[in-house]
Design a protein around this motif. Structure first.
Motif, short mmCIF file in Angstrom:
data_model
loop_
_atom_site.label_atom_id
_atom_site.label_comp_id
_atom_site.label_asym_id
_atom_site.label_seq_id
_atom_site.Cartn_x
_atom_site.Cartn_y
_atom_site.Cartn_z
N GLY A 1 -7.81 -12.37 7.90
CA GLY A 1 -7.53 -13.02 6.64
C GLY A 1 -6.18 -13.71 6.71
O GLY A 1 -5.45 -13.62 7.70
N HIS A 2 -5.82 -14.38 5.61
CA HIS A 2 -4.57 -15.16 5.58
C HIS A 2 -3.36 -14.29 5.38
O HIS A 2 -2.23 -14.71 5.63
CB HIS A 2 -4.64 -16.20 4.47
N GLY A 3 -3.56 -13.06 4.93
CA GLY A 3 -2.46 -12.14 4.67
C GLY A 3 -1.93 -12.28 3.26
O GLY A 3 -1.98 -13.35 2.66
N MET A 4 -1.45 -11.18 2.71
CA MET A 4 -0.86 -11.21 1.37
C MET A 4 0.27 -10.18 1.29
O MET A 4 0.22 -9.12 1.89
CB MET A 4 -1.91 -10.92 0.30
N GLN A 5 1.26 -10.55 0.51
CA GLN A 5 2.45 -9.72 0.39
C GLN A 5 2.22 -8.55 -0.55
O GLN A 5 1.68 -8.72 -1.65
CB GLN A 5 3.62 -10.56 -0.12
N VAL A 6 2.63 -7.38 -0.11
CA VAL A 6 2.72 -6.20 -0.96
C VAL A 6 4.18 -5.75 -0.93
O VAL A 6 4.73 -5.49 0.13
CB VAL A 6 1.80 -5.07 -0.48
N THR A 7 4.79 -5.70 -2.11
CA THR A 7 6.18 -5.30 -2.22
C THR A 7 6.27 -4.07 -3.12
O THR A 7 5.79 -4.09 -4.24
CB THR A 7 7.04 -6.42 -2.80
N VAL A 8 6.87 -3.02 -2.60
CA VAL A 8 7.04 -1.78 -3.35
C VAL A 8 8.52 -1.65 -3.70
O VAL A 8 9.36 -1.53 -2.81
CB VAL A 8 6.56 -0.57 -2.55
N SER A 9 8.82 -1.67 -4.98
CA SER A 9 10.21 -1.58 -5.42
C SER A 9 10.60 -0.12 -5.64
O SER A 9 9.79 0.70 -6.10
CB SER A 9 10.41 -2.37 -6.70
N SER A 10 11.84 0.18 -5.33
CA SER A 10 12.32 1.56 -5.47
C SER A 10 12.89 1.81 -6.85
O SER A 10 13.06 0.90 -7.64
CB SER A 10 13.36 1.86 -4.40
#
Length: 123
Positions: free
Chosen positions: A114-123
Motif C-alpha cells: 500500500g501507499h503507507g499512512m502515518q500513525v502518530t501516538v502522542s504522549s
C-alpha cells in the motif's frame, strides 16, 4: 493489477486504540499471506503482524498482546486493531500482500505494498 488502499491512520493519544484497514484490489486474496509493516523515520521497515491464507497469525514481540490482525476474505479486507498505543508505535504503516500467480507454467509470488499512512501516538 494488484492495488492496496489503506485507511484509518492519524493522531491518537497514548493508551488509546486505533483501527487500520486495507482493501486489496486485483488479488485472489483468500489464499495469500497478508500483513502490516511499519517504518519509522530513518529506520528500516519491519513486520508488525501477518496472517496466512489459513488464518495463522504472527506478531512482532513489541506488539504482542496489544495488536490484533484479522482478515475478511469475502470483502478482501485486512485489519489491524491496535490498543494500548505507545509513542514508540509512531510510524508509517503499510499493508502488504504476497500475491501468488499460479496459473502460469512457472508460478511465482510478488509482494505488493500500500501507499503507507502515518500513525502518530502522542504522549
Amino acid at each position: 493489477q494488484v492495488q492496496l488502499v489503506e485507511s484509518g491512520g492519524g493522531l491518537v493519544q497514548a493508551g488509546g486504540p486505533l483501527r487500520l484497514s486495507c482493501v486489496i484490489f486485483g488479488s485472489t486474496f483468500a489464499d495469500n499471506n497478508v500483513g502490516w509493516y511499519r517504518q519509522a523515520t530513518q529506520r528500516k521497515r519491519d513486520m508488525v503482524a501477518s496472517i496466512s491464507g489459513g488464518g495463522q497469525t504472527n506478531y512482532a514481540d513489541s506488539v504482542k498482546g496489544r495488536f490484533t490482525i484479522s482478515r475478511d476474505n469475502a470483502n478482501k479486507m485486512l485489519y489491524l486493531d491496535m490498543t494500548s498505543l505507545k509513542p514508540e508505535d509512531t510510524s508509517v504503516y503499510y499493508c502488504a500482500i504476497d500475491q501468488t500467480f499460479a496459473d502460469t507454467s512457472k508460478p511465482y509470488t510478488n509482494r505488493y505494498w500500500g501507499h503507507g499512512m502515518q500513525v502518530t501516538v502522542s504522549s
